[in-house]
Write a protein that holds these residues in place. Structure first.
Motif, PDB file in Angstrom:
ATOM      1  N   GLU A  58       0.841  -1.187   0.000  1.00  0.00           N
ATOM      2  CA  GLU A  58       0.000   0.000   0.000  1.00  0.00           C
ATOM      3  C   GLU A  58       0.879   1.240   0.000  1.00  0.00           C
ATOM      4  O   GLU A  58       2.045   1.193   0.396  1.00  0.00           O
TER       5      GLU A  58
ATOM      6  N   TYR B 277       4.500   0.119   1.496  1.00  0.00           N
ATOM      7  CA  TYR B 277       4.610  -0.744   2.665  1.00  0.00           C
ATOM      8  C   TYR B 277       4.024  -2.118   2.342  1.00  0.00           C
ATOM      9  O   TYR B 277       2.978  -2.199   1.703  1.00  0.00           O
TER      10      TYR B 277
ATOM     11  N   THR C 196       1.675  -5.153   3.214  1.00  0.00           N
ATOM     12  CA  THR C 196       0.478  -5.204   4.058  1.00  0.00           C
ATOM     13  C   THR C 196      -0.200  -6.567   4.008  1.00  0.00           C
ATOM     14  O   THR C 196      -0.080  -7.305   3.039  1.00  0.00           O
TER      15      THR C 196
ATOM     16  N   ASP D 261      -4.195  -7.747   4.798  1.00  0.00           N
ATOM     17  CA  ASP D 261      -5.566  -7.316   5.119  1.00  0.00           C
ATOM     18  C   ASP D 261      -6.425  -8.547   5.358  1.00  0.00           C
ATOM     19  O   ASP D 261      -6.370  -9.503   4.581  1.00  0.00           O
TER      20      ASP D 261
ATOM     21  N   SER E  19      -6.265  -4.110   8.693  1.00  0.00           N
ATOM     22  CA  SER E  19      -5.035  -4.047   7.916  1.00  0.00           C
ATOM     23  C   SER E  19      -3.828  -3.992   8.847  1.00  0.00           C
ATOM     24  O   SER E  19      -3.824  -3.245   9.819  1.00  0.00           O
TER      25      SER E  19
ATOM     26  N   SER F 197       0.276  -3.321   8.562  1.00  0.00           N
ATOM     27  CA  SER F 197       1.380  -2.880   7.702  1.00  0.00           C
ATOM     28  C   SER F 197       2.676  -2.943   8.470  1.00  0.00           C
ATOM     29  O   SER F 197       2.773  -2.429   9.585  1.00  0.00           O
TER      30      SER F 197
ATOM     31  N   TYR G 156       5.212  -0.962  13.139  1.00  0.00           N
ATOM     32  CA  TYR G 156       4.054  -1.523  12.447  1.00  0.00           C
ATOM     33  C   TYR G 156       2.926  -0.505  12.508  1.00  0.00           C
ATOM     34  O   TYR G 156       3.003   0.479  13.247  1.00  0.00           O
TER      35      TYR G 156
END
Length: 167
Positions: free
Chosen positions: A44, A61, A63, A65, A97, A99, A114
């Protein structure tokens, strides 16, 4: 004559490759006739601010989800003669989410280790020509990391390709 899905229920399995700015691979599995659980692994867009140099950089980044979706209008779409193939319907959902702060293609990393977002969303998903998938969702969420927490708007858009489906 148009071939349409005649079942008022979600697909059992749906695997999509999402394209555009934030590529990802998404697997959506039926939980009930109207609900699914979606697992998406990708990247993302984000920004990193350097207060000392007074600059902001756009970064990517990695990710993960995990979303829960309740599709509420399958039957109404079918009654109107609209397509419901590959979960083509509107939904309410819980979007989660995670990341990792290690950026991709950049030498800069933020101070956070994070970032997690938990959001309530409203969305729609459509599949055209049995393969081209479009998904848009928006809502509000709570985001936190090891050094901050915030309330934030959530807007997600994906354009992808259905790689595999089992109805």
């Amino acid at each position: 004559m148009n071939a349409q899905n005649t079942d008022a229920e979600t697909s059992k399995h749906l695997l999509k490759g999402n394209l555009l700015i934030t590529p990802s691979l998404e697997y959506e599995k039926r939980v009930t006739n109207a609900t699914t659980l979606s697992l998406q692994l990708g990247v993302e867009l984000g920004t990193i601010e350097n207060e000392i140099l007074d600059e902001t950089r756009v970064v990517f980044y990695p990710t993960l989800d995990i979303d829960y979706r309740y599709y509420y209008n399958f039957r109404r779409r079918q009654e109107k003669g609209k397509n419901t193939t590959h979960n083509s319907a509107n939904y309410f959902g819980l979007a989660n989410s995670f990341s990792n702060a290690n950026t991709i293609f950049s030498d800069r990393n933020p101070r956070d280790a994070y970032f997690v977002t938990i959001a309530g969303v409203y969305g729609l998903q459509r599949t055209y020509w049995k393969k081209l998938n479009l998904r848009f969702e928006f809502g509000a969420g709570y985001g936190f990391s090891d050094i901050q927490e915030t309330i934030l708007p959530v807007v997600n858009f994906s354009l992808g390709w259905v790689l595999w489906n089992q109805s």
